[in-house]
Enzyme design. Structure first.
Site, PDB file in Angstrom:
ATOM      1  N   GLY A   1      -7.989  23.735 -21.042  1.00 46.82           N
ATOM      2  CA  GLY A   1      -7.516  24.664 -21.135  1.00 46.82           C
ATOM      3  C   GLY A   1      -9.116  24.607 -19.419  1.00 46.82           C
ATOM      4  O   GLY A   1     -10.385  24.269 -19.658  1.00 46.82           O
TER       5      GLY A   1
ATOM      6  N   GLY B   1      -8.825  26.737 -17.634  1.00 46.91           N
ATOM      7  CA  GLY B   1      -8.926  27.813 -15.962  1.00 46.91           C
ATOM      8  C   GLY B   1     -10.973  28.427 -16.644  1.00 46.91           C
ATOM      9  O   GLY B   1     -11.206  27.072 -16.429  1.00 46.91           O
TER      10      GLY B   1
ATOM     11  N   ARG C   1      -9.048  42.030 -28.137  1.00 46.79           N
ATOM     12  CA  ARG C   1      -9.080  40.458 -28.044  1.00 46.79           C
ATOM     13  C   ARG C   1      -7.559  40.105 -29.454  1.00 46.79           C
ATOM     14  O   ARG C   1      -7.177  39.649 -28.790  1.00 46.79           O
ATOM     15  CB  ARG C   1      -9.643  39.721 -28.789  1.00 46.79           C
TER      16      ARG C   1
ATOM     17  N   ASP D   1     -22.738  36.526 -27.775  1.00 49.11           N
ATOM     18  CA  ASP D   1     -22.552  38.185 -28.175  1.00 49.11           C
ATOM     19  C   ASP D   1     -24.219  37.856 -27.659  1.00 49.11           C
ATOM     20  O   ASP D   1     -25.011  39.203 -27.738  1.00 49.11           O
ATOM     21  CB  ASP D   1     -22.070  38.515 -29.478  1.00 49.11           C
TER      22      ASP D   1
ATOM     23  N   ARG E   1     -25.522  38.082 -24.316  1.00 49.00           N
ATOM     24  CA  ARG E   1     -25.556  39.498 -24.161  1.00 49.00           C
ATOM     25  C   ARG E   1     -27.018  40.517 -24.428  1.00 49.00           C
ATOM     26  O   ARG E   1     -27.114  41.524 -22.940  1.00 49.00           O
ATOM     27  CB  ARG E   1     -23.853  40.314 -24.200  1.00 49.00           C
TER      28      ARG E   1
ATOM     29  N   HIS F   1     -15.886  38.208 -34.044  1.00 50.47           N
ATOM     30  CA  HIS F   1     -16.431  38.633 -32.289  1.00 50.47           C
ATOM     31  C   HIS F   1     -15.307  39.815 -32.023  1.00 50.47           C
ATOM     32  O   HIS F   1     -14.523  39.450 -31.256  1.00 50.47           O
ATOM     33  CB  HIS F   1     -15.619  37.285 -31.332  1.00 50.47           C
TER      34      HIS F   1
HETATM   35  C1  LMR Z   1     -15.710  37.769 -23.767  1.00 50.10           C
HETATM   36  O1  LMR Z   1     -16.370  38.267 -24.668  1.00 50.10           O
HETATM   37  O2  LMR Z   1     -16.330  37.530 -22.994  1.00 50.10           O
HETATM   38  C2  LMR Z   1     -14.758  36.835 -24.449  1.00 50.10           C
HETATM   39  O3  LMR Z   1     -14.355  37.035 -25.422  1.00 50.10           O
HETATM   40  C3  LMR Z   1     -13.438  37.385 -23.726  1.00 50.10           C
HETATM   41  C4  LMR Z   1     -13.047  38.660 -23.545  1.00 50.10           C
HETATM   42  O4  LMR Z   1     -11.887  39.281 -23.595  1.00 50.10           O
HETATM   43  O5  LMR Z   1     -13.885  39.285 -23.498  1.00 50.10           O
END
Ligand code: LMR
Length: 312
Positions: A7, A9, A88, A148, A151, A175
């Site tokens: 991928g 992308g 998701r 995660d 963030r 997730h």
């Molecule tokens: C994310 O957390 O950035 C990825 O799983 C993409 C999404 O759709 O949030």
């Protein structure tokens, strides 16, 4: 070491770029189904090498899995990203078929690879890749926990006006919006975070973390790529350099945390064999209850996959 990223992308190309410029592998193969797309991105990354001074060979191919043969690690980023308003989980019907067919080709040419899944819905796509590959569960793992926690750490660093480097954290579960950041296991330069920030602010950061992917989808109209691609590359690095890093990673649980037959993020030691060890934290009752909610949510989506035709 040879690493394939399936991928080309935004997420796949970012991952390939980080693998190249940080010289994590000697050879990076970027593969995509869109004619010329991976070739173009790989060439662009290679042309950056004289500027940023690295010598990782980056090769792009259109759907030619023979060029990925004998990869040590394969990162699967294929599939649709979500759009604003989607969860998701809404991606399952399209992405399950894509991850299944990609995994079949990966297994054919790289029977000894470790597979890192990035496609969403992450926990269930890891399940799909595990089912299709028939590889040991220690070698089919999902990338979400590093993203995660990144963030969460970034939001904390902003609130505390300190370096994100000094924030250590762990987070568990699926997730999705039921993920379980663990403030009790979060430190800032060794100091428990609860001593540095008031509980309302911390709660707000935990909530923002849970919908961190969605926040970006809303802002950009598509999902994120810099942090997800870098997080996948960090997992590759831990494996190819046998670093034995401690990260939250999505794996199949078979009794750990009292959970069986479910794919969830838990802290592990990541090294040359993939999952070297699952770390079992002592959770309190509240944390256990939150993890159970997350397990149920992931299990519901696993059930959707189980009821889809030809899932394996
Ligand atoms: C994310 O957390 O950035 C990825 O799983 C993409 C999404 O759709 O949030």
């Amino acid at each position: 070491m040879k690493v394939t990223v399936v991928g080309a992308g935004n997420v796949g190309a970012t991952c390939a770029d980080v693998l190249a410029y940080r010289e994590i592998a000697n050879e990076v193969v970027l593969l995509d189904i869109k004619e010329g797309f991976a070739e173009g991105k790989a060439l662009d990354i290679w042309q950056k090498a004289p500027i940023n001074l690295y010598d990782t060979r980056t090769v792009g191919v259109t759907n030619d899995y023979s060029r990925t043969a004998d990869s040590d690690v394969v990162v699967i980023t294929s599939g649709l990203p979500r759009k604003p308003g989607m969860s998701r989980d809404d991606l399952i019907s399209t992405n399950a078929g894509i991850v299944k067919s990609v995994t079949e080709s990966v297994v054919k040419y790289s029977p000894n690879a470790i597979i890192i899944v990035v496609s969403n819905p992450l926990d269930v796509m890891t399940y799909q890749a595990h089912l299709t590959s028939g590889f040991p569960k220690t070698k089919v793992i999902g990338m979400a926990g590093i993203l995660d926690t990144a963030r969460y750490r970034a939001f904390l660093a902003e609130a505390l006006n300190c370096s994100p480097k000094d924030i250590q954290a762990v987070l568990m579960g699926g997730h999705g919006d039921t993920m379980v950041p663990l403030p009790r296991y979060t430190t800032v330069g060794g100091i428990p975070v609860t001593e540095l920030i008031d509980s309302d602010k911390l709660d707000a950061i935990v909530e923002r973390t849970k919908s961190g992917g969605g926040e970006l989808v809303k802002l950009m109209g598509t999902s994120a790529w810099y942090a997800p691609g870098s997080a996948a590359a960090q997992m590759v690095e831990a494996i190819v350099k046998d670093q034995r890093r401690v990260f939250p990673v999505c794996i199949k649980l078979d009794g750990e945390y009292g959970i069986s037959d479910c794919y969830l993020g838990v802290p592990v030691i990541l090294g040359k064999n993939g999952i070297e060890k699952v770390i079992e934290l002592q959770l309190n009752d509240e944390e256990k209850a939150l993890l159970e909610v997350s397990r149920q949510k992931v299990r519901e989506v696993m059930d959707v996959l189980d009821n889809m035709p030809a899932k394996a």
